[in-house]
Scaffold this motif. Structure first.
Motif, PDB file in Angstrom:
ATOM      1  N   MET A 161       0.584  -1.127   0.321  1.00 36.00           N
ATOM      2  CA  MET A 161       0.374  -0.127  -0.132  1.00 36.00           C
ATOM      3  C   MET A 161       0.824   1.020  -0.348  1.00 36.00           C
ATOM      4  N   GLU A 162       1.767   1.249   0.908  1.00 32.92           N
ATOM      5  CA  GLU A 162       2.487   2.377   0.495  1.00 32.92           C
ATOM      6  C   GLU A 162       3.451   2.553  -0.325  1.00 32.92           C
ATOM      7  N   ASP A 163       3.574   2.145  -1.648  1.00 31.36           N
ATOM      8  CA  ASP A 163       4.541   2.408  -2.456  1.00 31.36           C
ATOM      9  C   ASP A 163       3.414   2.896  -3.387  1.00 31.36           C
ATOM     10  N   THR A 164       3.464   4.226  -3.197  1.00 30.50           N
ATOM     11  CA  THR A 164       2.521   5.004  -4.801  1.00 30.50           C
ATOM     12  C   THR A 164       3.302   4.978  -5.552  1.00 30.50           C
ATOM     13  N   GLY A 165       4.246   3.735  -6.298  1.00 33.96           N
ATOM     14  CA  GLY A 165       4.164   3.828  -7.577  1.00 33.96           C
ATOM     15  C   GLY A 165       3.942   2.602  -8.049  1.00 33.96           C
ATOM     16  N   LEU A 166       3.233   1.891  -7.395  1.00 28.98           N
ATOM     17  CA  LEU A 166       2.592   0.030  -7.702  1.00 28.98           C
ATOM     18  C   LEU A 166       0.793   0.363  -8.921  1.00 28.98           C
ATOM     19  N   ASP A 167       1.796  -0.638  -9.491  1.00 30.96           N
ATOM     20  CA  ASP A 167       1.016  -0.389 -11.019  1.00 30.96           C
ATOM     21  C   ASP A 167       0.797  -1.292 -11.123  1.00 30.96           C
ATOM     22  N   VAL A 168       0.101  -2.122 -12.521  1.00 29.28           N
ATOM     23  CA  VAL A 168       0.036  -3.177 -12.815  1.00 29.28           C
ATOM     24  C   VAL A 168       1.399  -3.962 -13.046  1.00 29.28           C
ATOM     25  N   GLU A 169       2.505  -3.657 -13.946  1.00 34.28           N
ATOM     26  CA  GLU A 169       3.849  -3.727 -13.988  1.00 34.28           C
ATOM     27  C   GLU A 169       4.819  -4.446 -12.513  1.00 34.28           C
ATOM     28  N   PRO A 194      -6.761  -2.223 -13.800  1.00 31.88           N
ATOM     29  CA  PRO A 194      -5.928  -2.564 -12.653  1.00 31.88           C
ATOM     30  C   PRO A 194      -5.640  -1.129 -11.619  1.00 31.88           C
ATOM     31  N   VAL A 195      -5.115  -0.050 -12.275  1.00 32.09           N
ATOM     32  CA  VAL A 195      -4.674   1.084 -11.875  1.00 32.09           C
ATOM     33  C   VAL A 195      -5.682   1.683 -11.010  1.00 32.09           C
ATOM     34  N   GLU A 196      -7.090   1.562 -11.532  1.00 36.79           N
ATOM     35  CA  GLU A 196      -8.395   1.233 -11.191  1.00 36.79           C
ATOM     36  C   GLU A 196      -8.371   0.470 -10.026  1.00 36.79           C
ATOM     37  N   LEU A 197      -8.703  -0.156  -9.595  1.00 38.66           N
ATOM     38  CA  LEU A 197      -8.327  -1.376  -8.727  1.00 38.66           C
ATOM     39  C   LEU A 197      -7.207  -1.070  -7.685  1.00 38.66           C
ATOM     40  N   ILE A 198      -7.025  -0.394  -8.201  1.00 36.25           N
ATOM     41  CA  ILE A 198      -5.380  -0.664  -6.688  1.00 36.25           C
ATOM     42  C   ILE A 198      -5.380   0.718  -6.773  1.00 36.25           C
ATOM     43  N   ASN A 199      -6.218   1.486  -6.963  1.00 36.73           N
ATOM     44  CA  ASN A 199      -6.880   3.020  -6.405  1.00 36.73           C
ATOM     45  C   ASN A 199      -8.060   2.519  -5.122  1.00 36.73           C
ATOM     46  N   VAL A 200      -9.009   2.213  -5.796  1.00 36.28           N
ATOM     47  CA  VAL A 200     -10.569   1.834  -4.921  1.00 36.28           C
ATOM     48  C   VAL A 200     -10.007   0.830  -3.537  1.00 36.28           C
ATOM     49  N   THR A 201      -8.614   0.155  -4.320  1.00 40.04           N
ATOM     50  CA  THR A 201      -8.567  -0.395  -3.175  1.00 40.04           C
ATOM     51  C   THR A 201      -8.182   0.016  -2.059  1.00 40.04           C
ATOM     52  N   ARG A 202      -6.765   1.468  -2.238  1.00 35.84           N
ATOM     53  CA  ARG A 202      -6.514   1.699  -1.231  1.00 35.84           C
ATOM     54  C   ARG A 202      -7.334   3.440  -0.929  1.00 35.84           C
ATOM     55  N   LEU A 203      -8.515   3.580  -1.288  1.00 38.00           N
ATOM     56  CA  LEU A 203      -9.724   4.163  -0.196  1.00 38.00           C
ATOM     57  C   LEU A 203     -10.283   3.601   0.684  1.00 38.00           C
ATOM     58  N   LYS A 204     -10.462   2.209  -0.320  1.00 39.42           N
ATOM     59  CA  LYS A 204     -11.330   1.197   0.566  1.00 39.42           C
ATOM     60  C   LYS A 204     -10.435   1.287   1.780  1.00 39.42           C
ATOM     61  N   ARG A 205      -9.765   0.765   2.353  1.00 38.55           N
ATOM     62  CA  ARG A 205      -8.506   0.585   3.066  1.00 38.55           C
ATOM     63  C   ARG A 205      -8.765   2.204   3.544  1.00 38.55           C
ATOM     64  N   ALA A 206      -8.309   3.564   3.713  1.00 39.06           N
ATOM     65  CA  ALA A 206      -8.728   4.673   4.009  1.00 39.06           C
ATOM     66  C   ALA A 206      -9.896   4.377   4.787  1.00 39.06           C
ATOM     67  N   ALA A 207     -11.237   4.021   3.995  1.00 38.66           N
ATOM     68  CA  ALA A 207     -12.430   3.890   4.861  1.00 38.66           C
ATOM     69  C   ALA A 207     -12.413   3.205   5.457  1.00 38.66           C
ATOM     70  N   GLU A 208     -11.904   2.299   5.551  1.00 35.30           N
ATOM     71  CA  GLU A 208     -12.161   1.808   6.741  1.00 35.30           C
ATOM     72  C   GLU A 208     -11.252   2.203   8.262  1.00 35.30           C
ATOM     73  N   LEU A 209      -9.975   3.134   7.701  1.00 35.03           N
ATOM     74  CA  LEU A 209      -8.827   3.781   9.246  1.00 35.03           C
ATOM     75  C   LEU A 209      -9.163   4.764   9.852  1.00 35.03           C
ATOM     76  N   LEU A 210      -9.923   5.588   8.770  1.00 26.41           N
ATOM     77  CA  LEU A 210     -11.415   6.820   8.845  1.00 26.41           C
ATOM     78  C   LEU A 210     -12.638   6.123   9.806  1.00 26.41           C
TER      79      LEU A 210
END
Length: 259
Positions: A161-169, A194-210
């Motif tokens: 999660m903390e890798d801001t450059g995480l992409d499909v590769e 994949p980029v959109e799903l990574i973004n949604v997964t980040r946002l869902k994790r953020a929602a859990e933390l909030l």
């Protein structure tokens, strides 16, 4: 683009009839048996299969078993058509993972309604997952193979999660898959890149933390791997139709009400 449907039958007249019935609403591929169908699945992004049961080389039951046990194809709905109207035949088809079992002779309206229902239900599940902050990715799974894949995918994204450059590769490398295979599977299951799903997964994790109420918004932004708090806030609002602050206040209000 129209959804792509694969028709499988060893009788050309039946294939012609099915194609005439469906080609105004869907793009059509044809195969004469299960083996030919599996070959087409390797190169074509099929969204639903309509297959006869009784065929040479590989019958519909064996085709369904292959599709549902292969994680690259297991998300594809399968409708089996057959003149075998015994309970035992129906049970066998459903146990192999068939999504619907239609007896011959059947009406065009029945087949069209069944196809539309399966495709619409898949779309509703995808939309619900993407728009609901706390709905888990496994809600999109329709088979055990899909569930295992989605759980592994989700855990892999969360672990990096903390890798801001995480992409499909990078994701494909970590999961020991080809980029093309991973891209096709994610797109087929979620209708997201994949980029959109990574973004949604980040946002869902953020929602859990909030929702936990234990962190400031800037802390959540960092923990979810966003490059800046403003970027996080824009993405959260776009995805869930509320700001991180509004979301946090909503859950804090619910916790107070419970007390």
């Amino acid at each position: 683009m129209l959804p792509l449907i694969l028709l499988v039958d060893d009788e050309e007249d039946i294939l012609d009839f099915l194609e005439r019935t469906l080609n105004t609403r869907y793009n059509i591929l044809r195969a004469e048996d299960g083996r030919q169908a599996l070959q087409l699945l390797e190169t074509e992004a099929v969204q639903l299969i309509v297959s006869d049961v009784m065929m040479p080389e590989m019958d519909g039951f064996e085709l369904c078993k292959n599709v549902k046990s292969n994680f690259e194809h297991s998300h594809i709905p399968v409708i089996l058509l057959t003149a075998r109207n015994t309970i035992q035949a129906k049970v066998e088809g459903l146990e192999l993972g068939a999504d619907a079992y239609i007896e011959k002779p059947f009406s065009k309206e029945h087949l069209l309604a069944q196809i539309a229902s399966l495709l619409n239900n898949r779309n509703m599940v995808r939309e619900y997952f993407a728009s609901s902050p706390l709905v888990h990715i496994k809600s999109m799974a329709h088979t055990r193979a899909d569930e295992r894949f989605l759980e592994t995918l989700n855990n892999t994204i969360l672990s990096n999660m903390e890798d801001t450059g995480l992409d499909v590769e990078k994701l494909a490398g970590i999961m020991n898959m080809s980029r093309i295979t991973l891209y096709r599977k994610i797109k087929a299951v979620s209708n997201l890149s994949p980029v959109e799903l990574i973004n949604v997964t980040r946002l869902k994790r953020a929602a859990e933390l909030l929702a936990s109420g234990d962190y400031k918004i800037y802390e959540v932004s960092d923990m979810a791997g966003f490059s800046s708090q403003s970027n996080f806030a824009r993405n959260f609002l776009k995805q869930f139709k509320m700001t991180p602050t509004e979301y946090a206040h909503t859950h804090q209000g619910e916790k107070k009400a419970e007390k």
